[in-house]
Scaffold this motif. Structure first.
Motif, PDB file in Angstrom:
ATOM      1  N   THR A 185     -58.096 -19.107 -21.073  1.00 17.99           N
ATOM      2  CA  THR A 185     -57.455 -20.266 -21.698  1.00 17.99           C
ATOM      3  C   THR A 185     -56.634 -19.818 -22.896  1.00 17.99           C
ATOM      4  OG1 THR A 185     -59.290 -21.687 -21.023  1.00 17.99           O
ATOM      5  CG2 THR A 185     -57.836 -22.529 -22.745  1.00 17.99           C
ATOM      6  N   GLN A 186     -55.413 -20.331 -22.997  1.00 20.61           N
ATOM      7  CA  GLN A 186     -54.535 -19.943 -24.093  1.00 20.61           C
ATOM      8  C   GLN A 186     -54.871 -20.725 -25.356  1.00 20.61           C
ATOM      9  OE1 GLN A 186     -52.011 -20.688 -26.253  1.00 20.61           O
ATOM     10  NE2 GLN A 186     -50.192 -19.514 -25.802  1.00 20.61           N
ATOM     11  N   ARG A 187     -55.203 -20.010 -26.415  1.00 13.84           N
ATOM     12  CA  ARG A 187     -55.513 -20.612 -27.711  1.00 13.84           C
ATOM     13  C   ARG A 187     -54.622 -19.957 -28.763  1.00 13.84           C
ATOM     14  NH1 ARG A 187     -57.618 -24.167 -25.338  1.00 13.84           N
ATOM     15  NH2 ARG A 187     -59.847 -24.577 -25.064  1.00 13.84           N
ATOM     16  N   GLY A 188     -53.567 -20.659 -29.162  1.00 18.02           N
ATOM     17  CA  GLY A 188     -52.638 -20.072 -30.116  1.00 18.02           C
ATOM     18  C   GLY A 188     -51.917 -18.903 -29.470  1.00 18.02           C
ATOM     19  N   ARG A 198     -58.024 -11.743 -25.437  1.00 16.30           N
ATOM     20  CA  ARG A 198     -56.971 -10.786 -25.130  1.00 16.30           C
ATOM     21  C   ARG A 198     -55.645 -11.300 -25.679  1.00 16.30           C
ATOM     22  NH1 ARG A 198     -57.731  -8.954 -18.770  1.00 16.30           N
ATOM     23  NH2 ARG A 198     -59.798  -7.977 -18.976  1.00 16.30           N
ATOM     24  N   SER A 199     -54.789 -10.375 -26.028  1.00  8.51           N
ATOM     25  CA  SER A 199     -53.443 -10.736 -26.447  1.00  8.51           C
ATOM     26  C   SER A 199     -52.593 -10.983 -25.209  1.00  8.51           C
ATOM     27  CB  SER A 199     -52.829  -9.617 -27.283  1.00  8.51           C
ATOM     28  OG  SER A 199     -52.632  -8.458 -26.479  1.00  8.51           O
ATOM     29  N   THR A 200     -51.411 -11.561 -25.414  1.00 12.98           N
ATOM     30  CA  THR A 200     -50.500 -11.787 -24.297  1.00 12.98           C
ATOM     31  C   THR A 200     -50.115 -10.463 -23.642  1.00 12.98           C
ATOM     32  OG1 THR A 200     -49.622 -13.794 -25.312  1.00 12.98           O
ATOM     33  CG2 THR A 200     -48.250 -12.744 -23.652  1.00 12.98           C
ATOM     34  N   ALA A 201     -49.927  -9.440 -24.467  1.00 11.06           N
ATOM     35  CA  ALA A 201     -49.571  -8.129 -23.932  1.00 11.06           C
ATOM     36  C   ALA A 201     -50.683  -7.565 -23.056  1.00 11.06           C
ATOM     37  CB  ALA A 201     -49.265  -7.163 -25.074  1.00 11.06           C
ATOM     38  N   GLU A 202     -51.934  -7.796 -23.430  1.00  4.92           N
ATOM     39  CA  GLU A 202     -53.065  -7.313 -22.644  1.00  4.92           C
ATOM     40  C   GLU A 202     -53.216  -8.086 -21.337  1.00  4.92           C
ATOM     41  OE1 GLU A 202     -56.154  -5.664 -26.034  1.00  4.92           O
ATOM     42  OE2 GLU A 202     -55.948  -7.835 -25.755  1.00  4.92           O
TER      43      GLU A 202
END
Length: 215
Positions: A185-188, A198-202
């Motif tokens: 789930t995307q949080r910020g 995880r980061s977006t890059a990961e």
């Protein structure tokens, strides 16, 4: 009639009453709504998912929109009686693993209402922050389905994301997952799964299905 016969008669009547109640519940659960339909999703007789674009049927027919895989949108009038509504006919145990729904959940010692949940595995649902805070798992019998989380604007929603730019383009609250794997789930600017982040890059480099577009 002696007491034993009286008891058997009461049991018979109770069984008949339970069967009648069961039939009534089935009728109510499978009854189609007649108003407040604008913006709801349904399945037509061809098994395609359509978005209802009118508040109520007229003369047994209702206006819908369908988005084809190539993104083209077409409008069509459907026979209302032949539409089915997944949120009314589906039980928690029937939901495929990986689907996201809006649910109420109650385990006795904890509860949450009107919250997004993902069917993580057979018999197991995961919600994010609930009434008590934190992430929690729920069993099928603790979950009450409200409606499937289907994007409100499907023509703007990719079916899958792979690159960093594609992940970054998803709005906060989006849910992605590979079939049979855990949902993120995307949080910020961070992707969350239970106590993992995880980061977006990961996240980039792995193709995942978009289960939910934004909040």
């Amino acid at each position: 009639m002696n007491s034993e016969q009286r008891l058997e008669e009461l049991k018979r009547r109770a069984k008949e009453l339970a069967e009648r109640i069961g039939k009534l519940e089935d009728q109510l659960n499978n009854a189609q709504p007649t108003t407040g339909l604008l913006g709801r999703w349904a399945i037509n007789r061809h098994g395609k998912q359509v978005l209802i674009t009118a508040d109520r049927p007229v003369g047994g027919w209702i206006e819908t929109a369908y988005v084809s895989p190539d993104g083209a949108t077409s409008e069509k009038v459907e026979e209302f009686a032949r539409l089915t509504f997944p949120d009314q006919t589906t039980r928690p145990e029937d939901v495929p693993v990986g689907e996201a729904w809006l649910v109420d959940a109650d385990a006795g010692d904890a509860s949450t209402t009107n919250t997004p949940a993902v069917k993580e595995s057979t018999g197991l649902w995961i919600t994010g922050e609930n009434n008590e805070g934190g992430v929690r798992a729920w069993s099928d019998n603790e979950v009450t389905l409200i409606t499937p989380l289907i994007p409100a604007r499907p023509q703007d929603t990719p079916e899958t994301v792979t690159t960093e730019d594609e992940y970054a383009a998803l709005p906060e609250g989006s849910v992605v997952a590979k079939p049979g794997f855990q949902p993120w789930t995307q949080r910020g600017y961070t992707w969350i799964y239970r106590d993992h982040s995880r980061s977006t890059a990961e996240m980039a480099g792995t193709t995942r299905h978009v289960l939910r577009w934004g909040r």
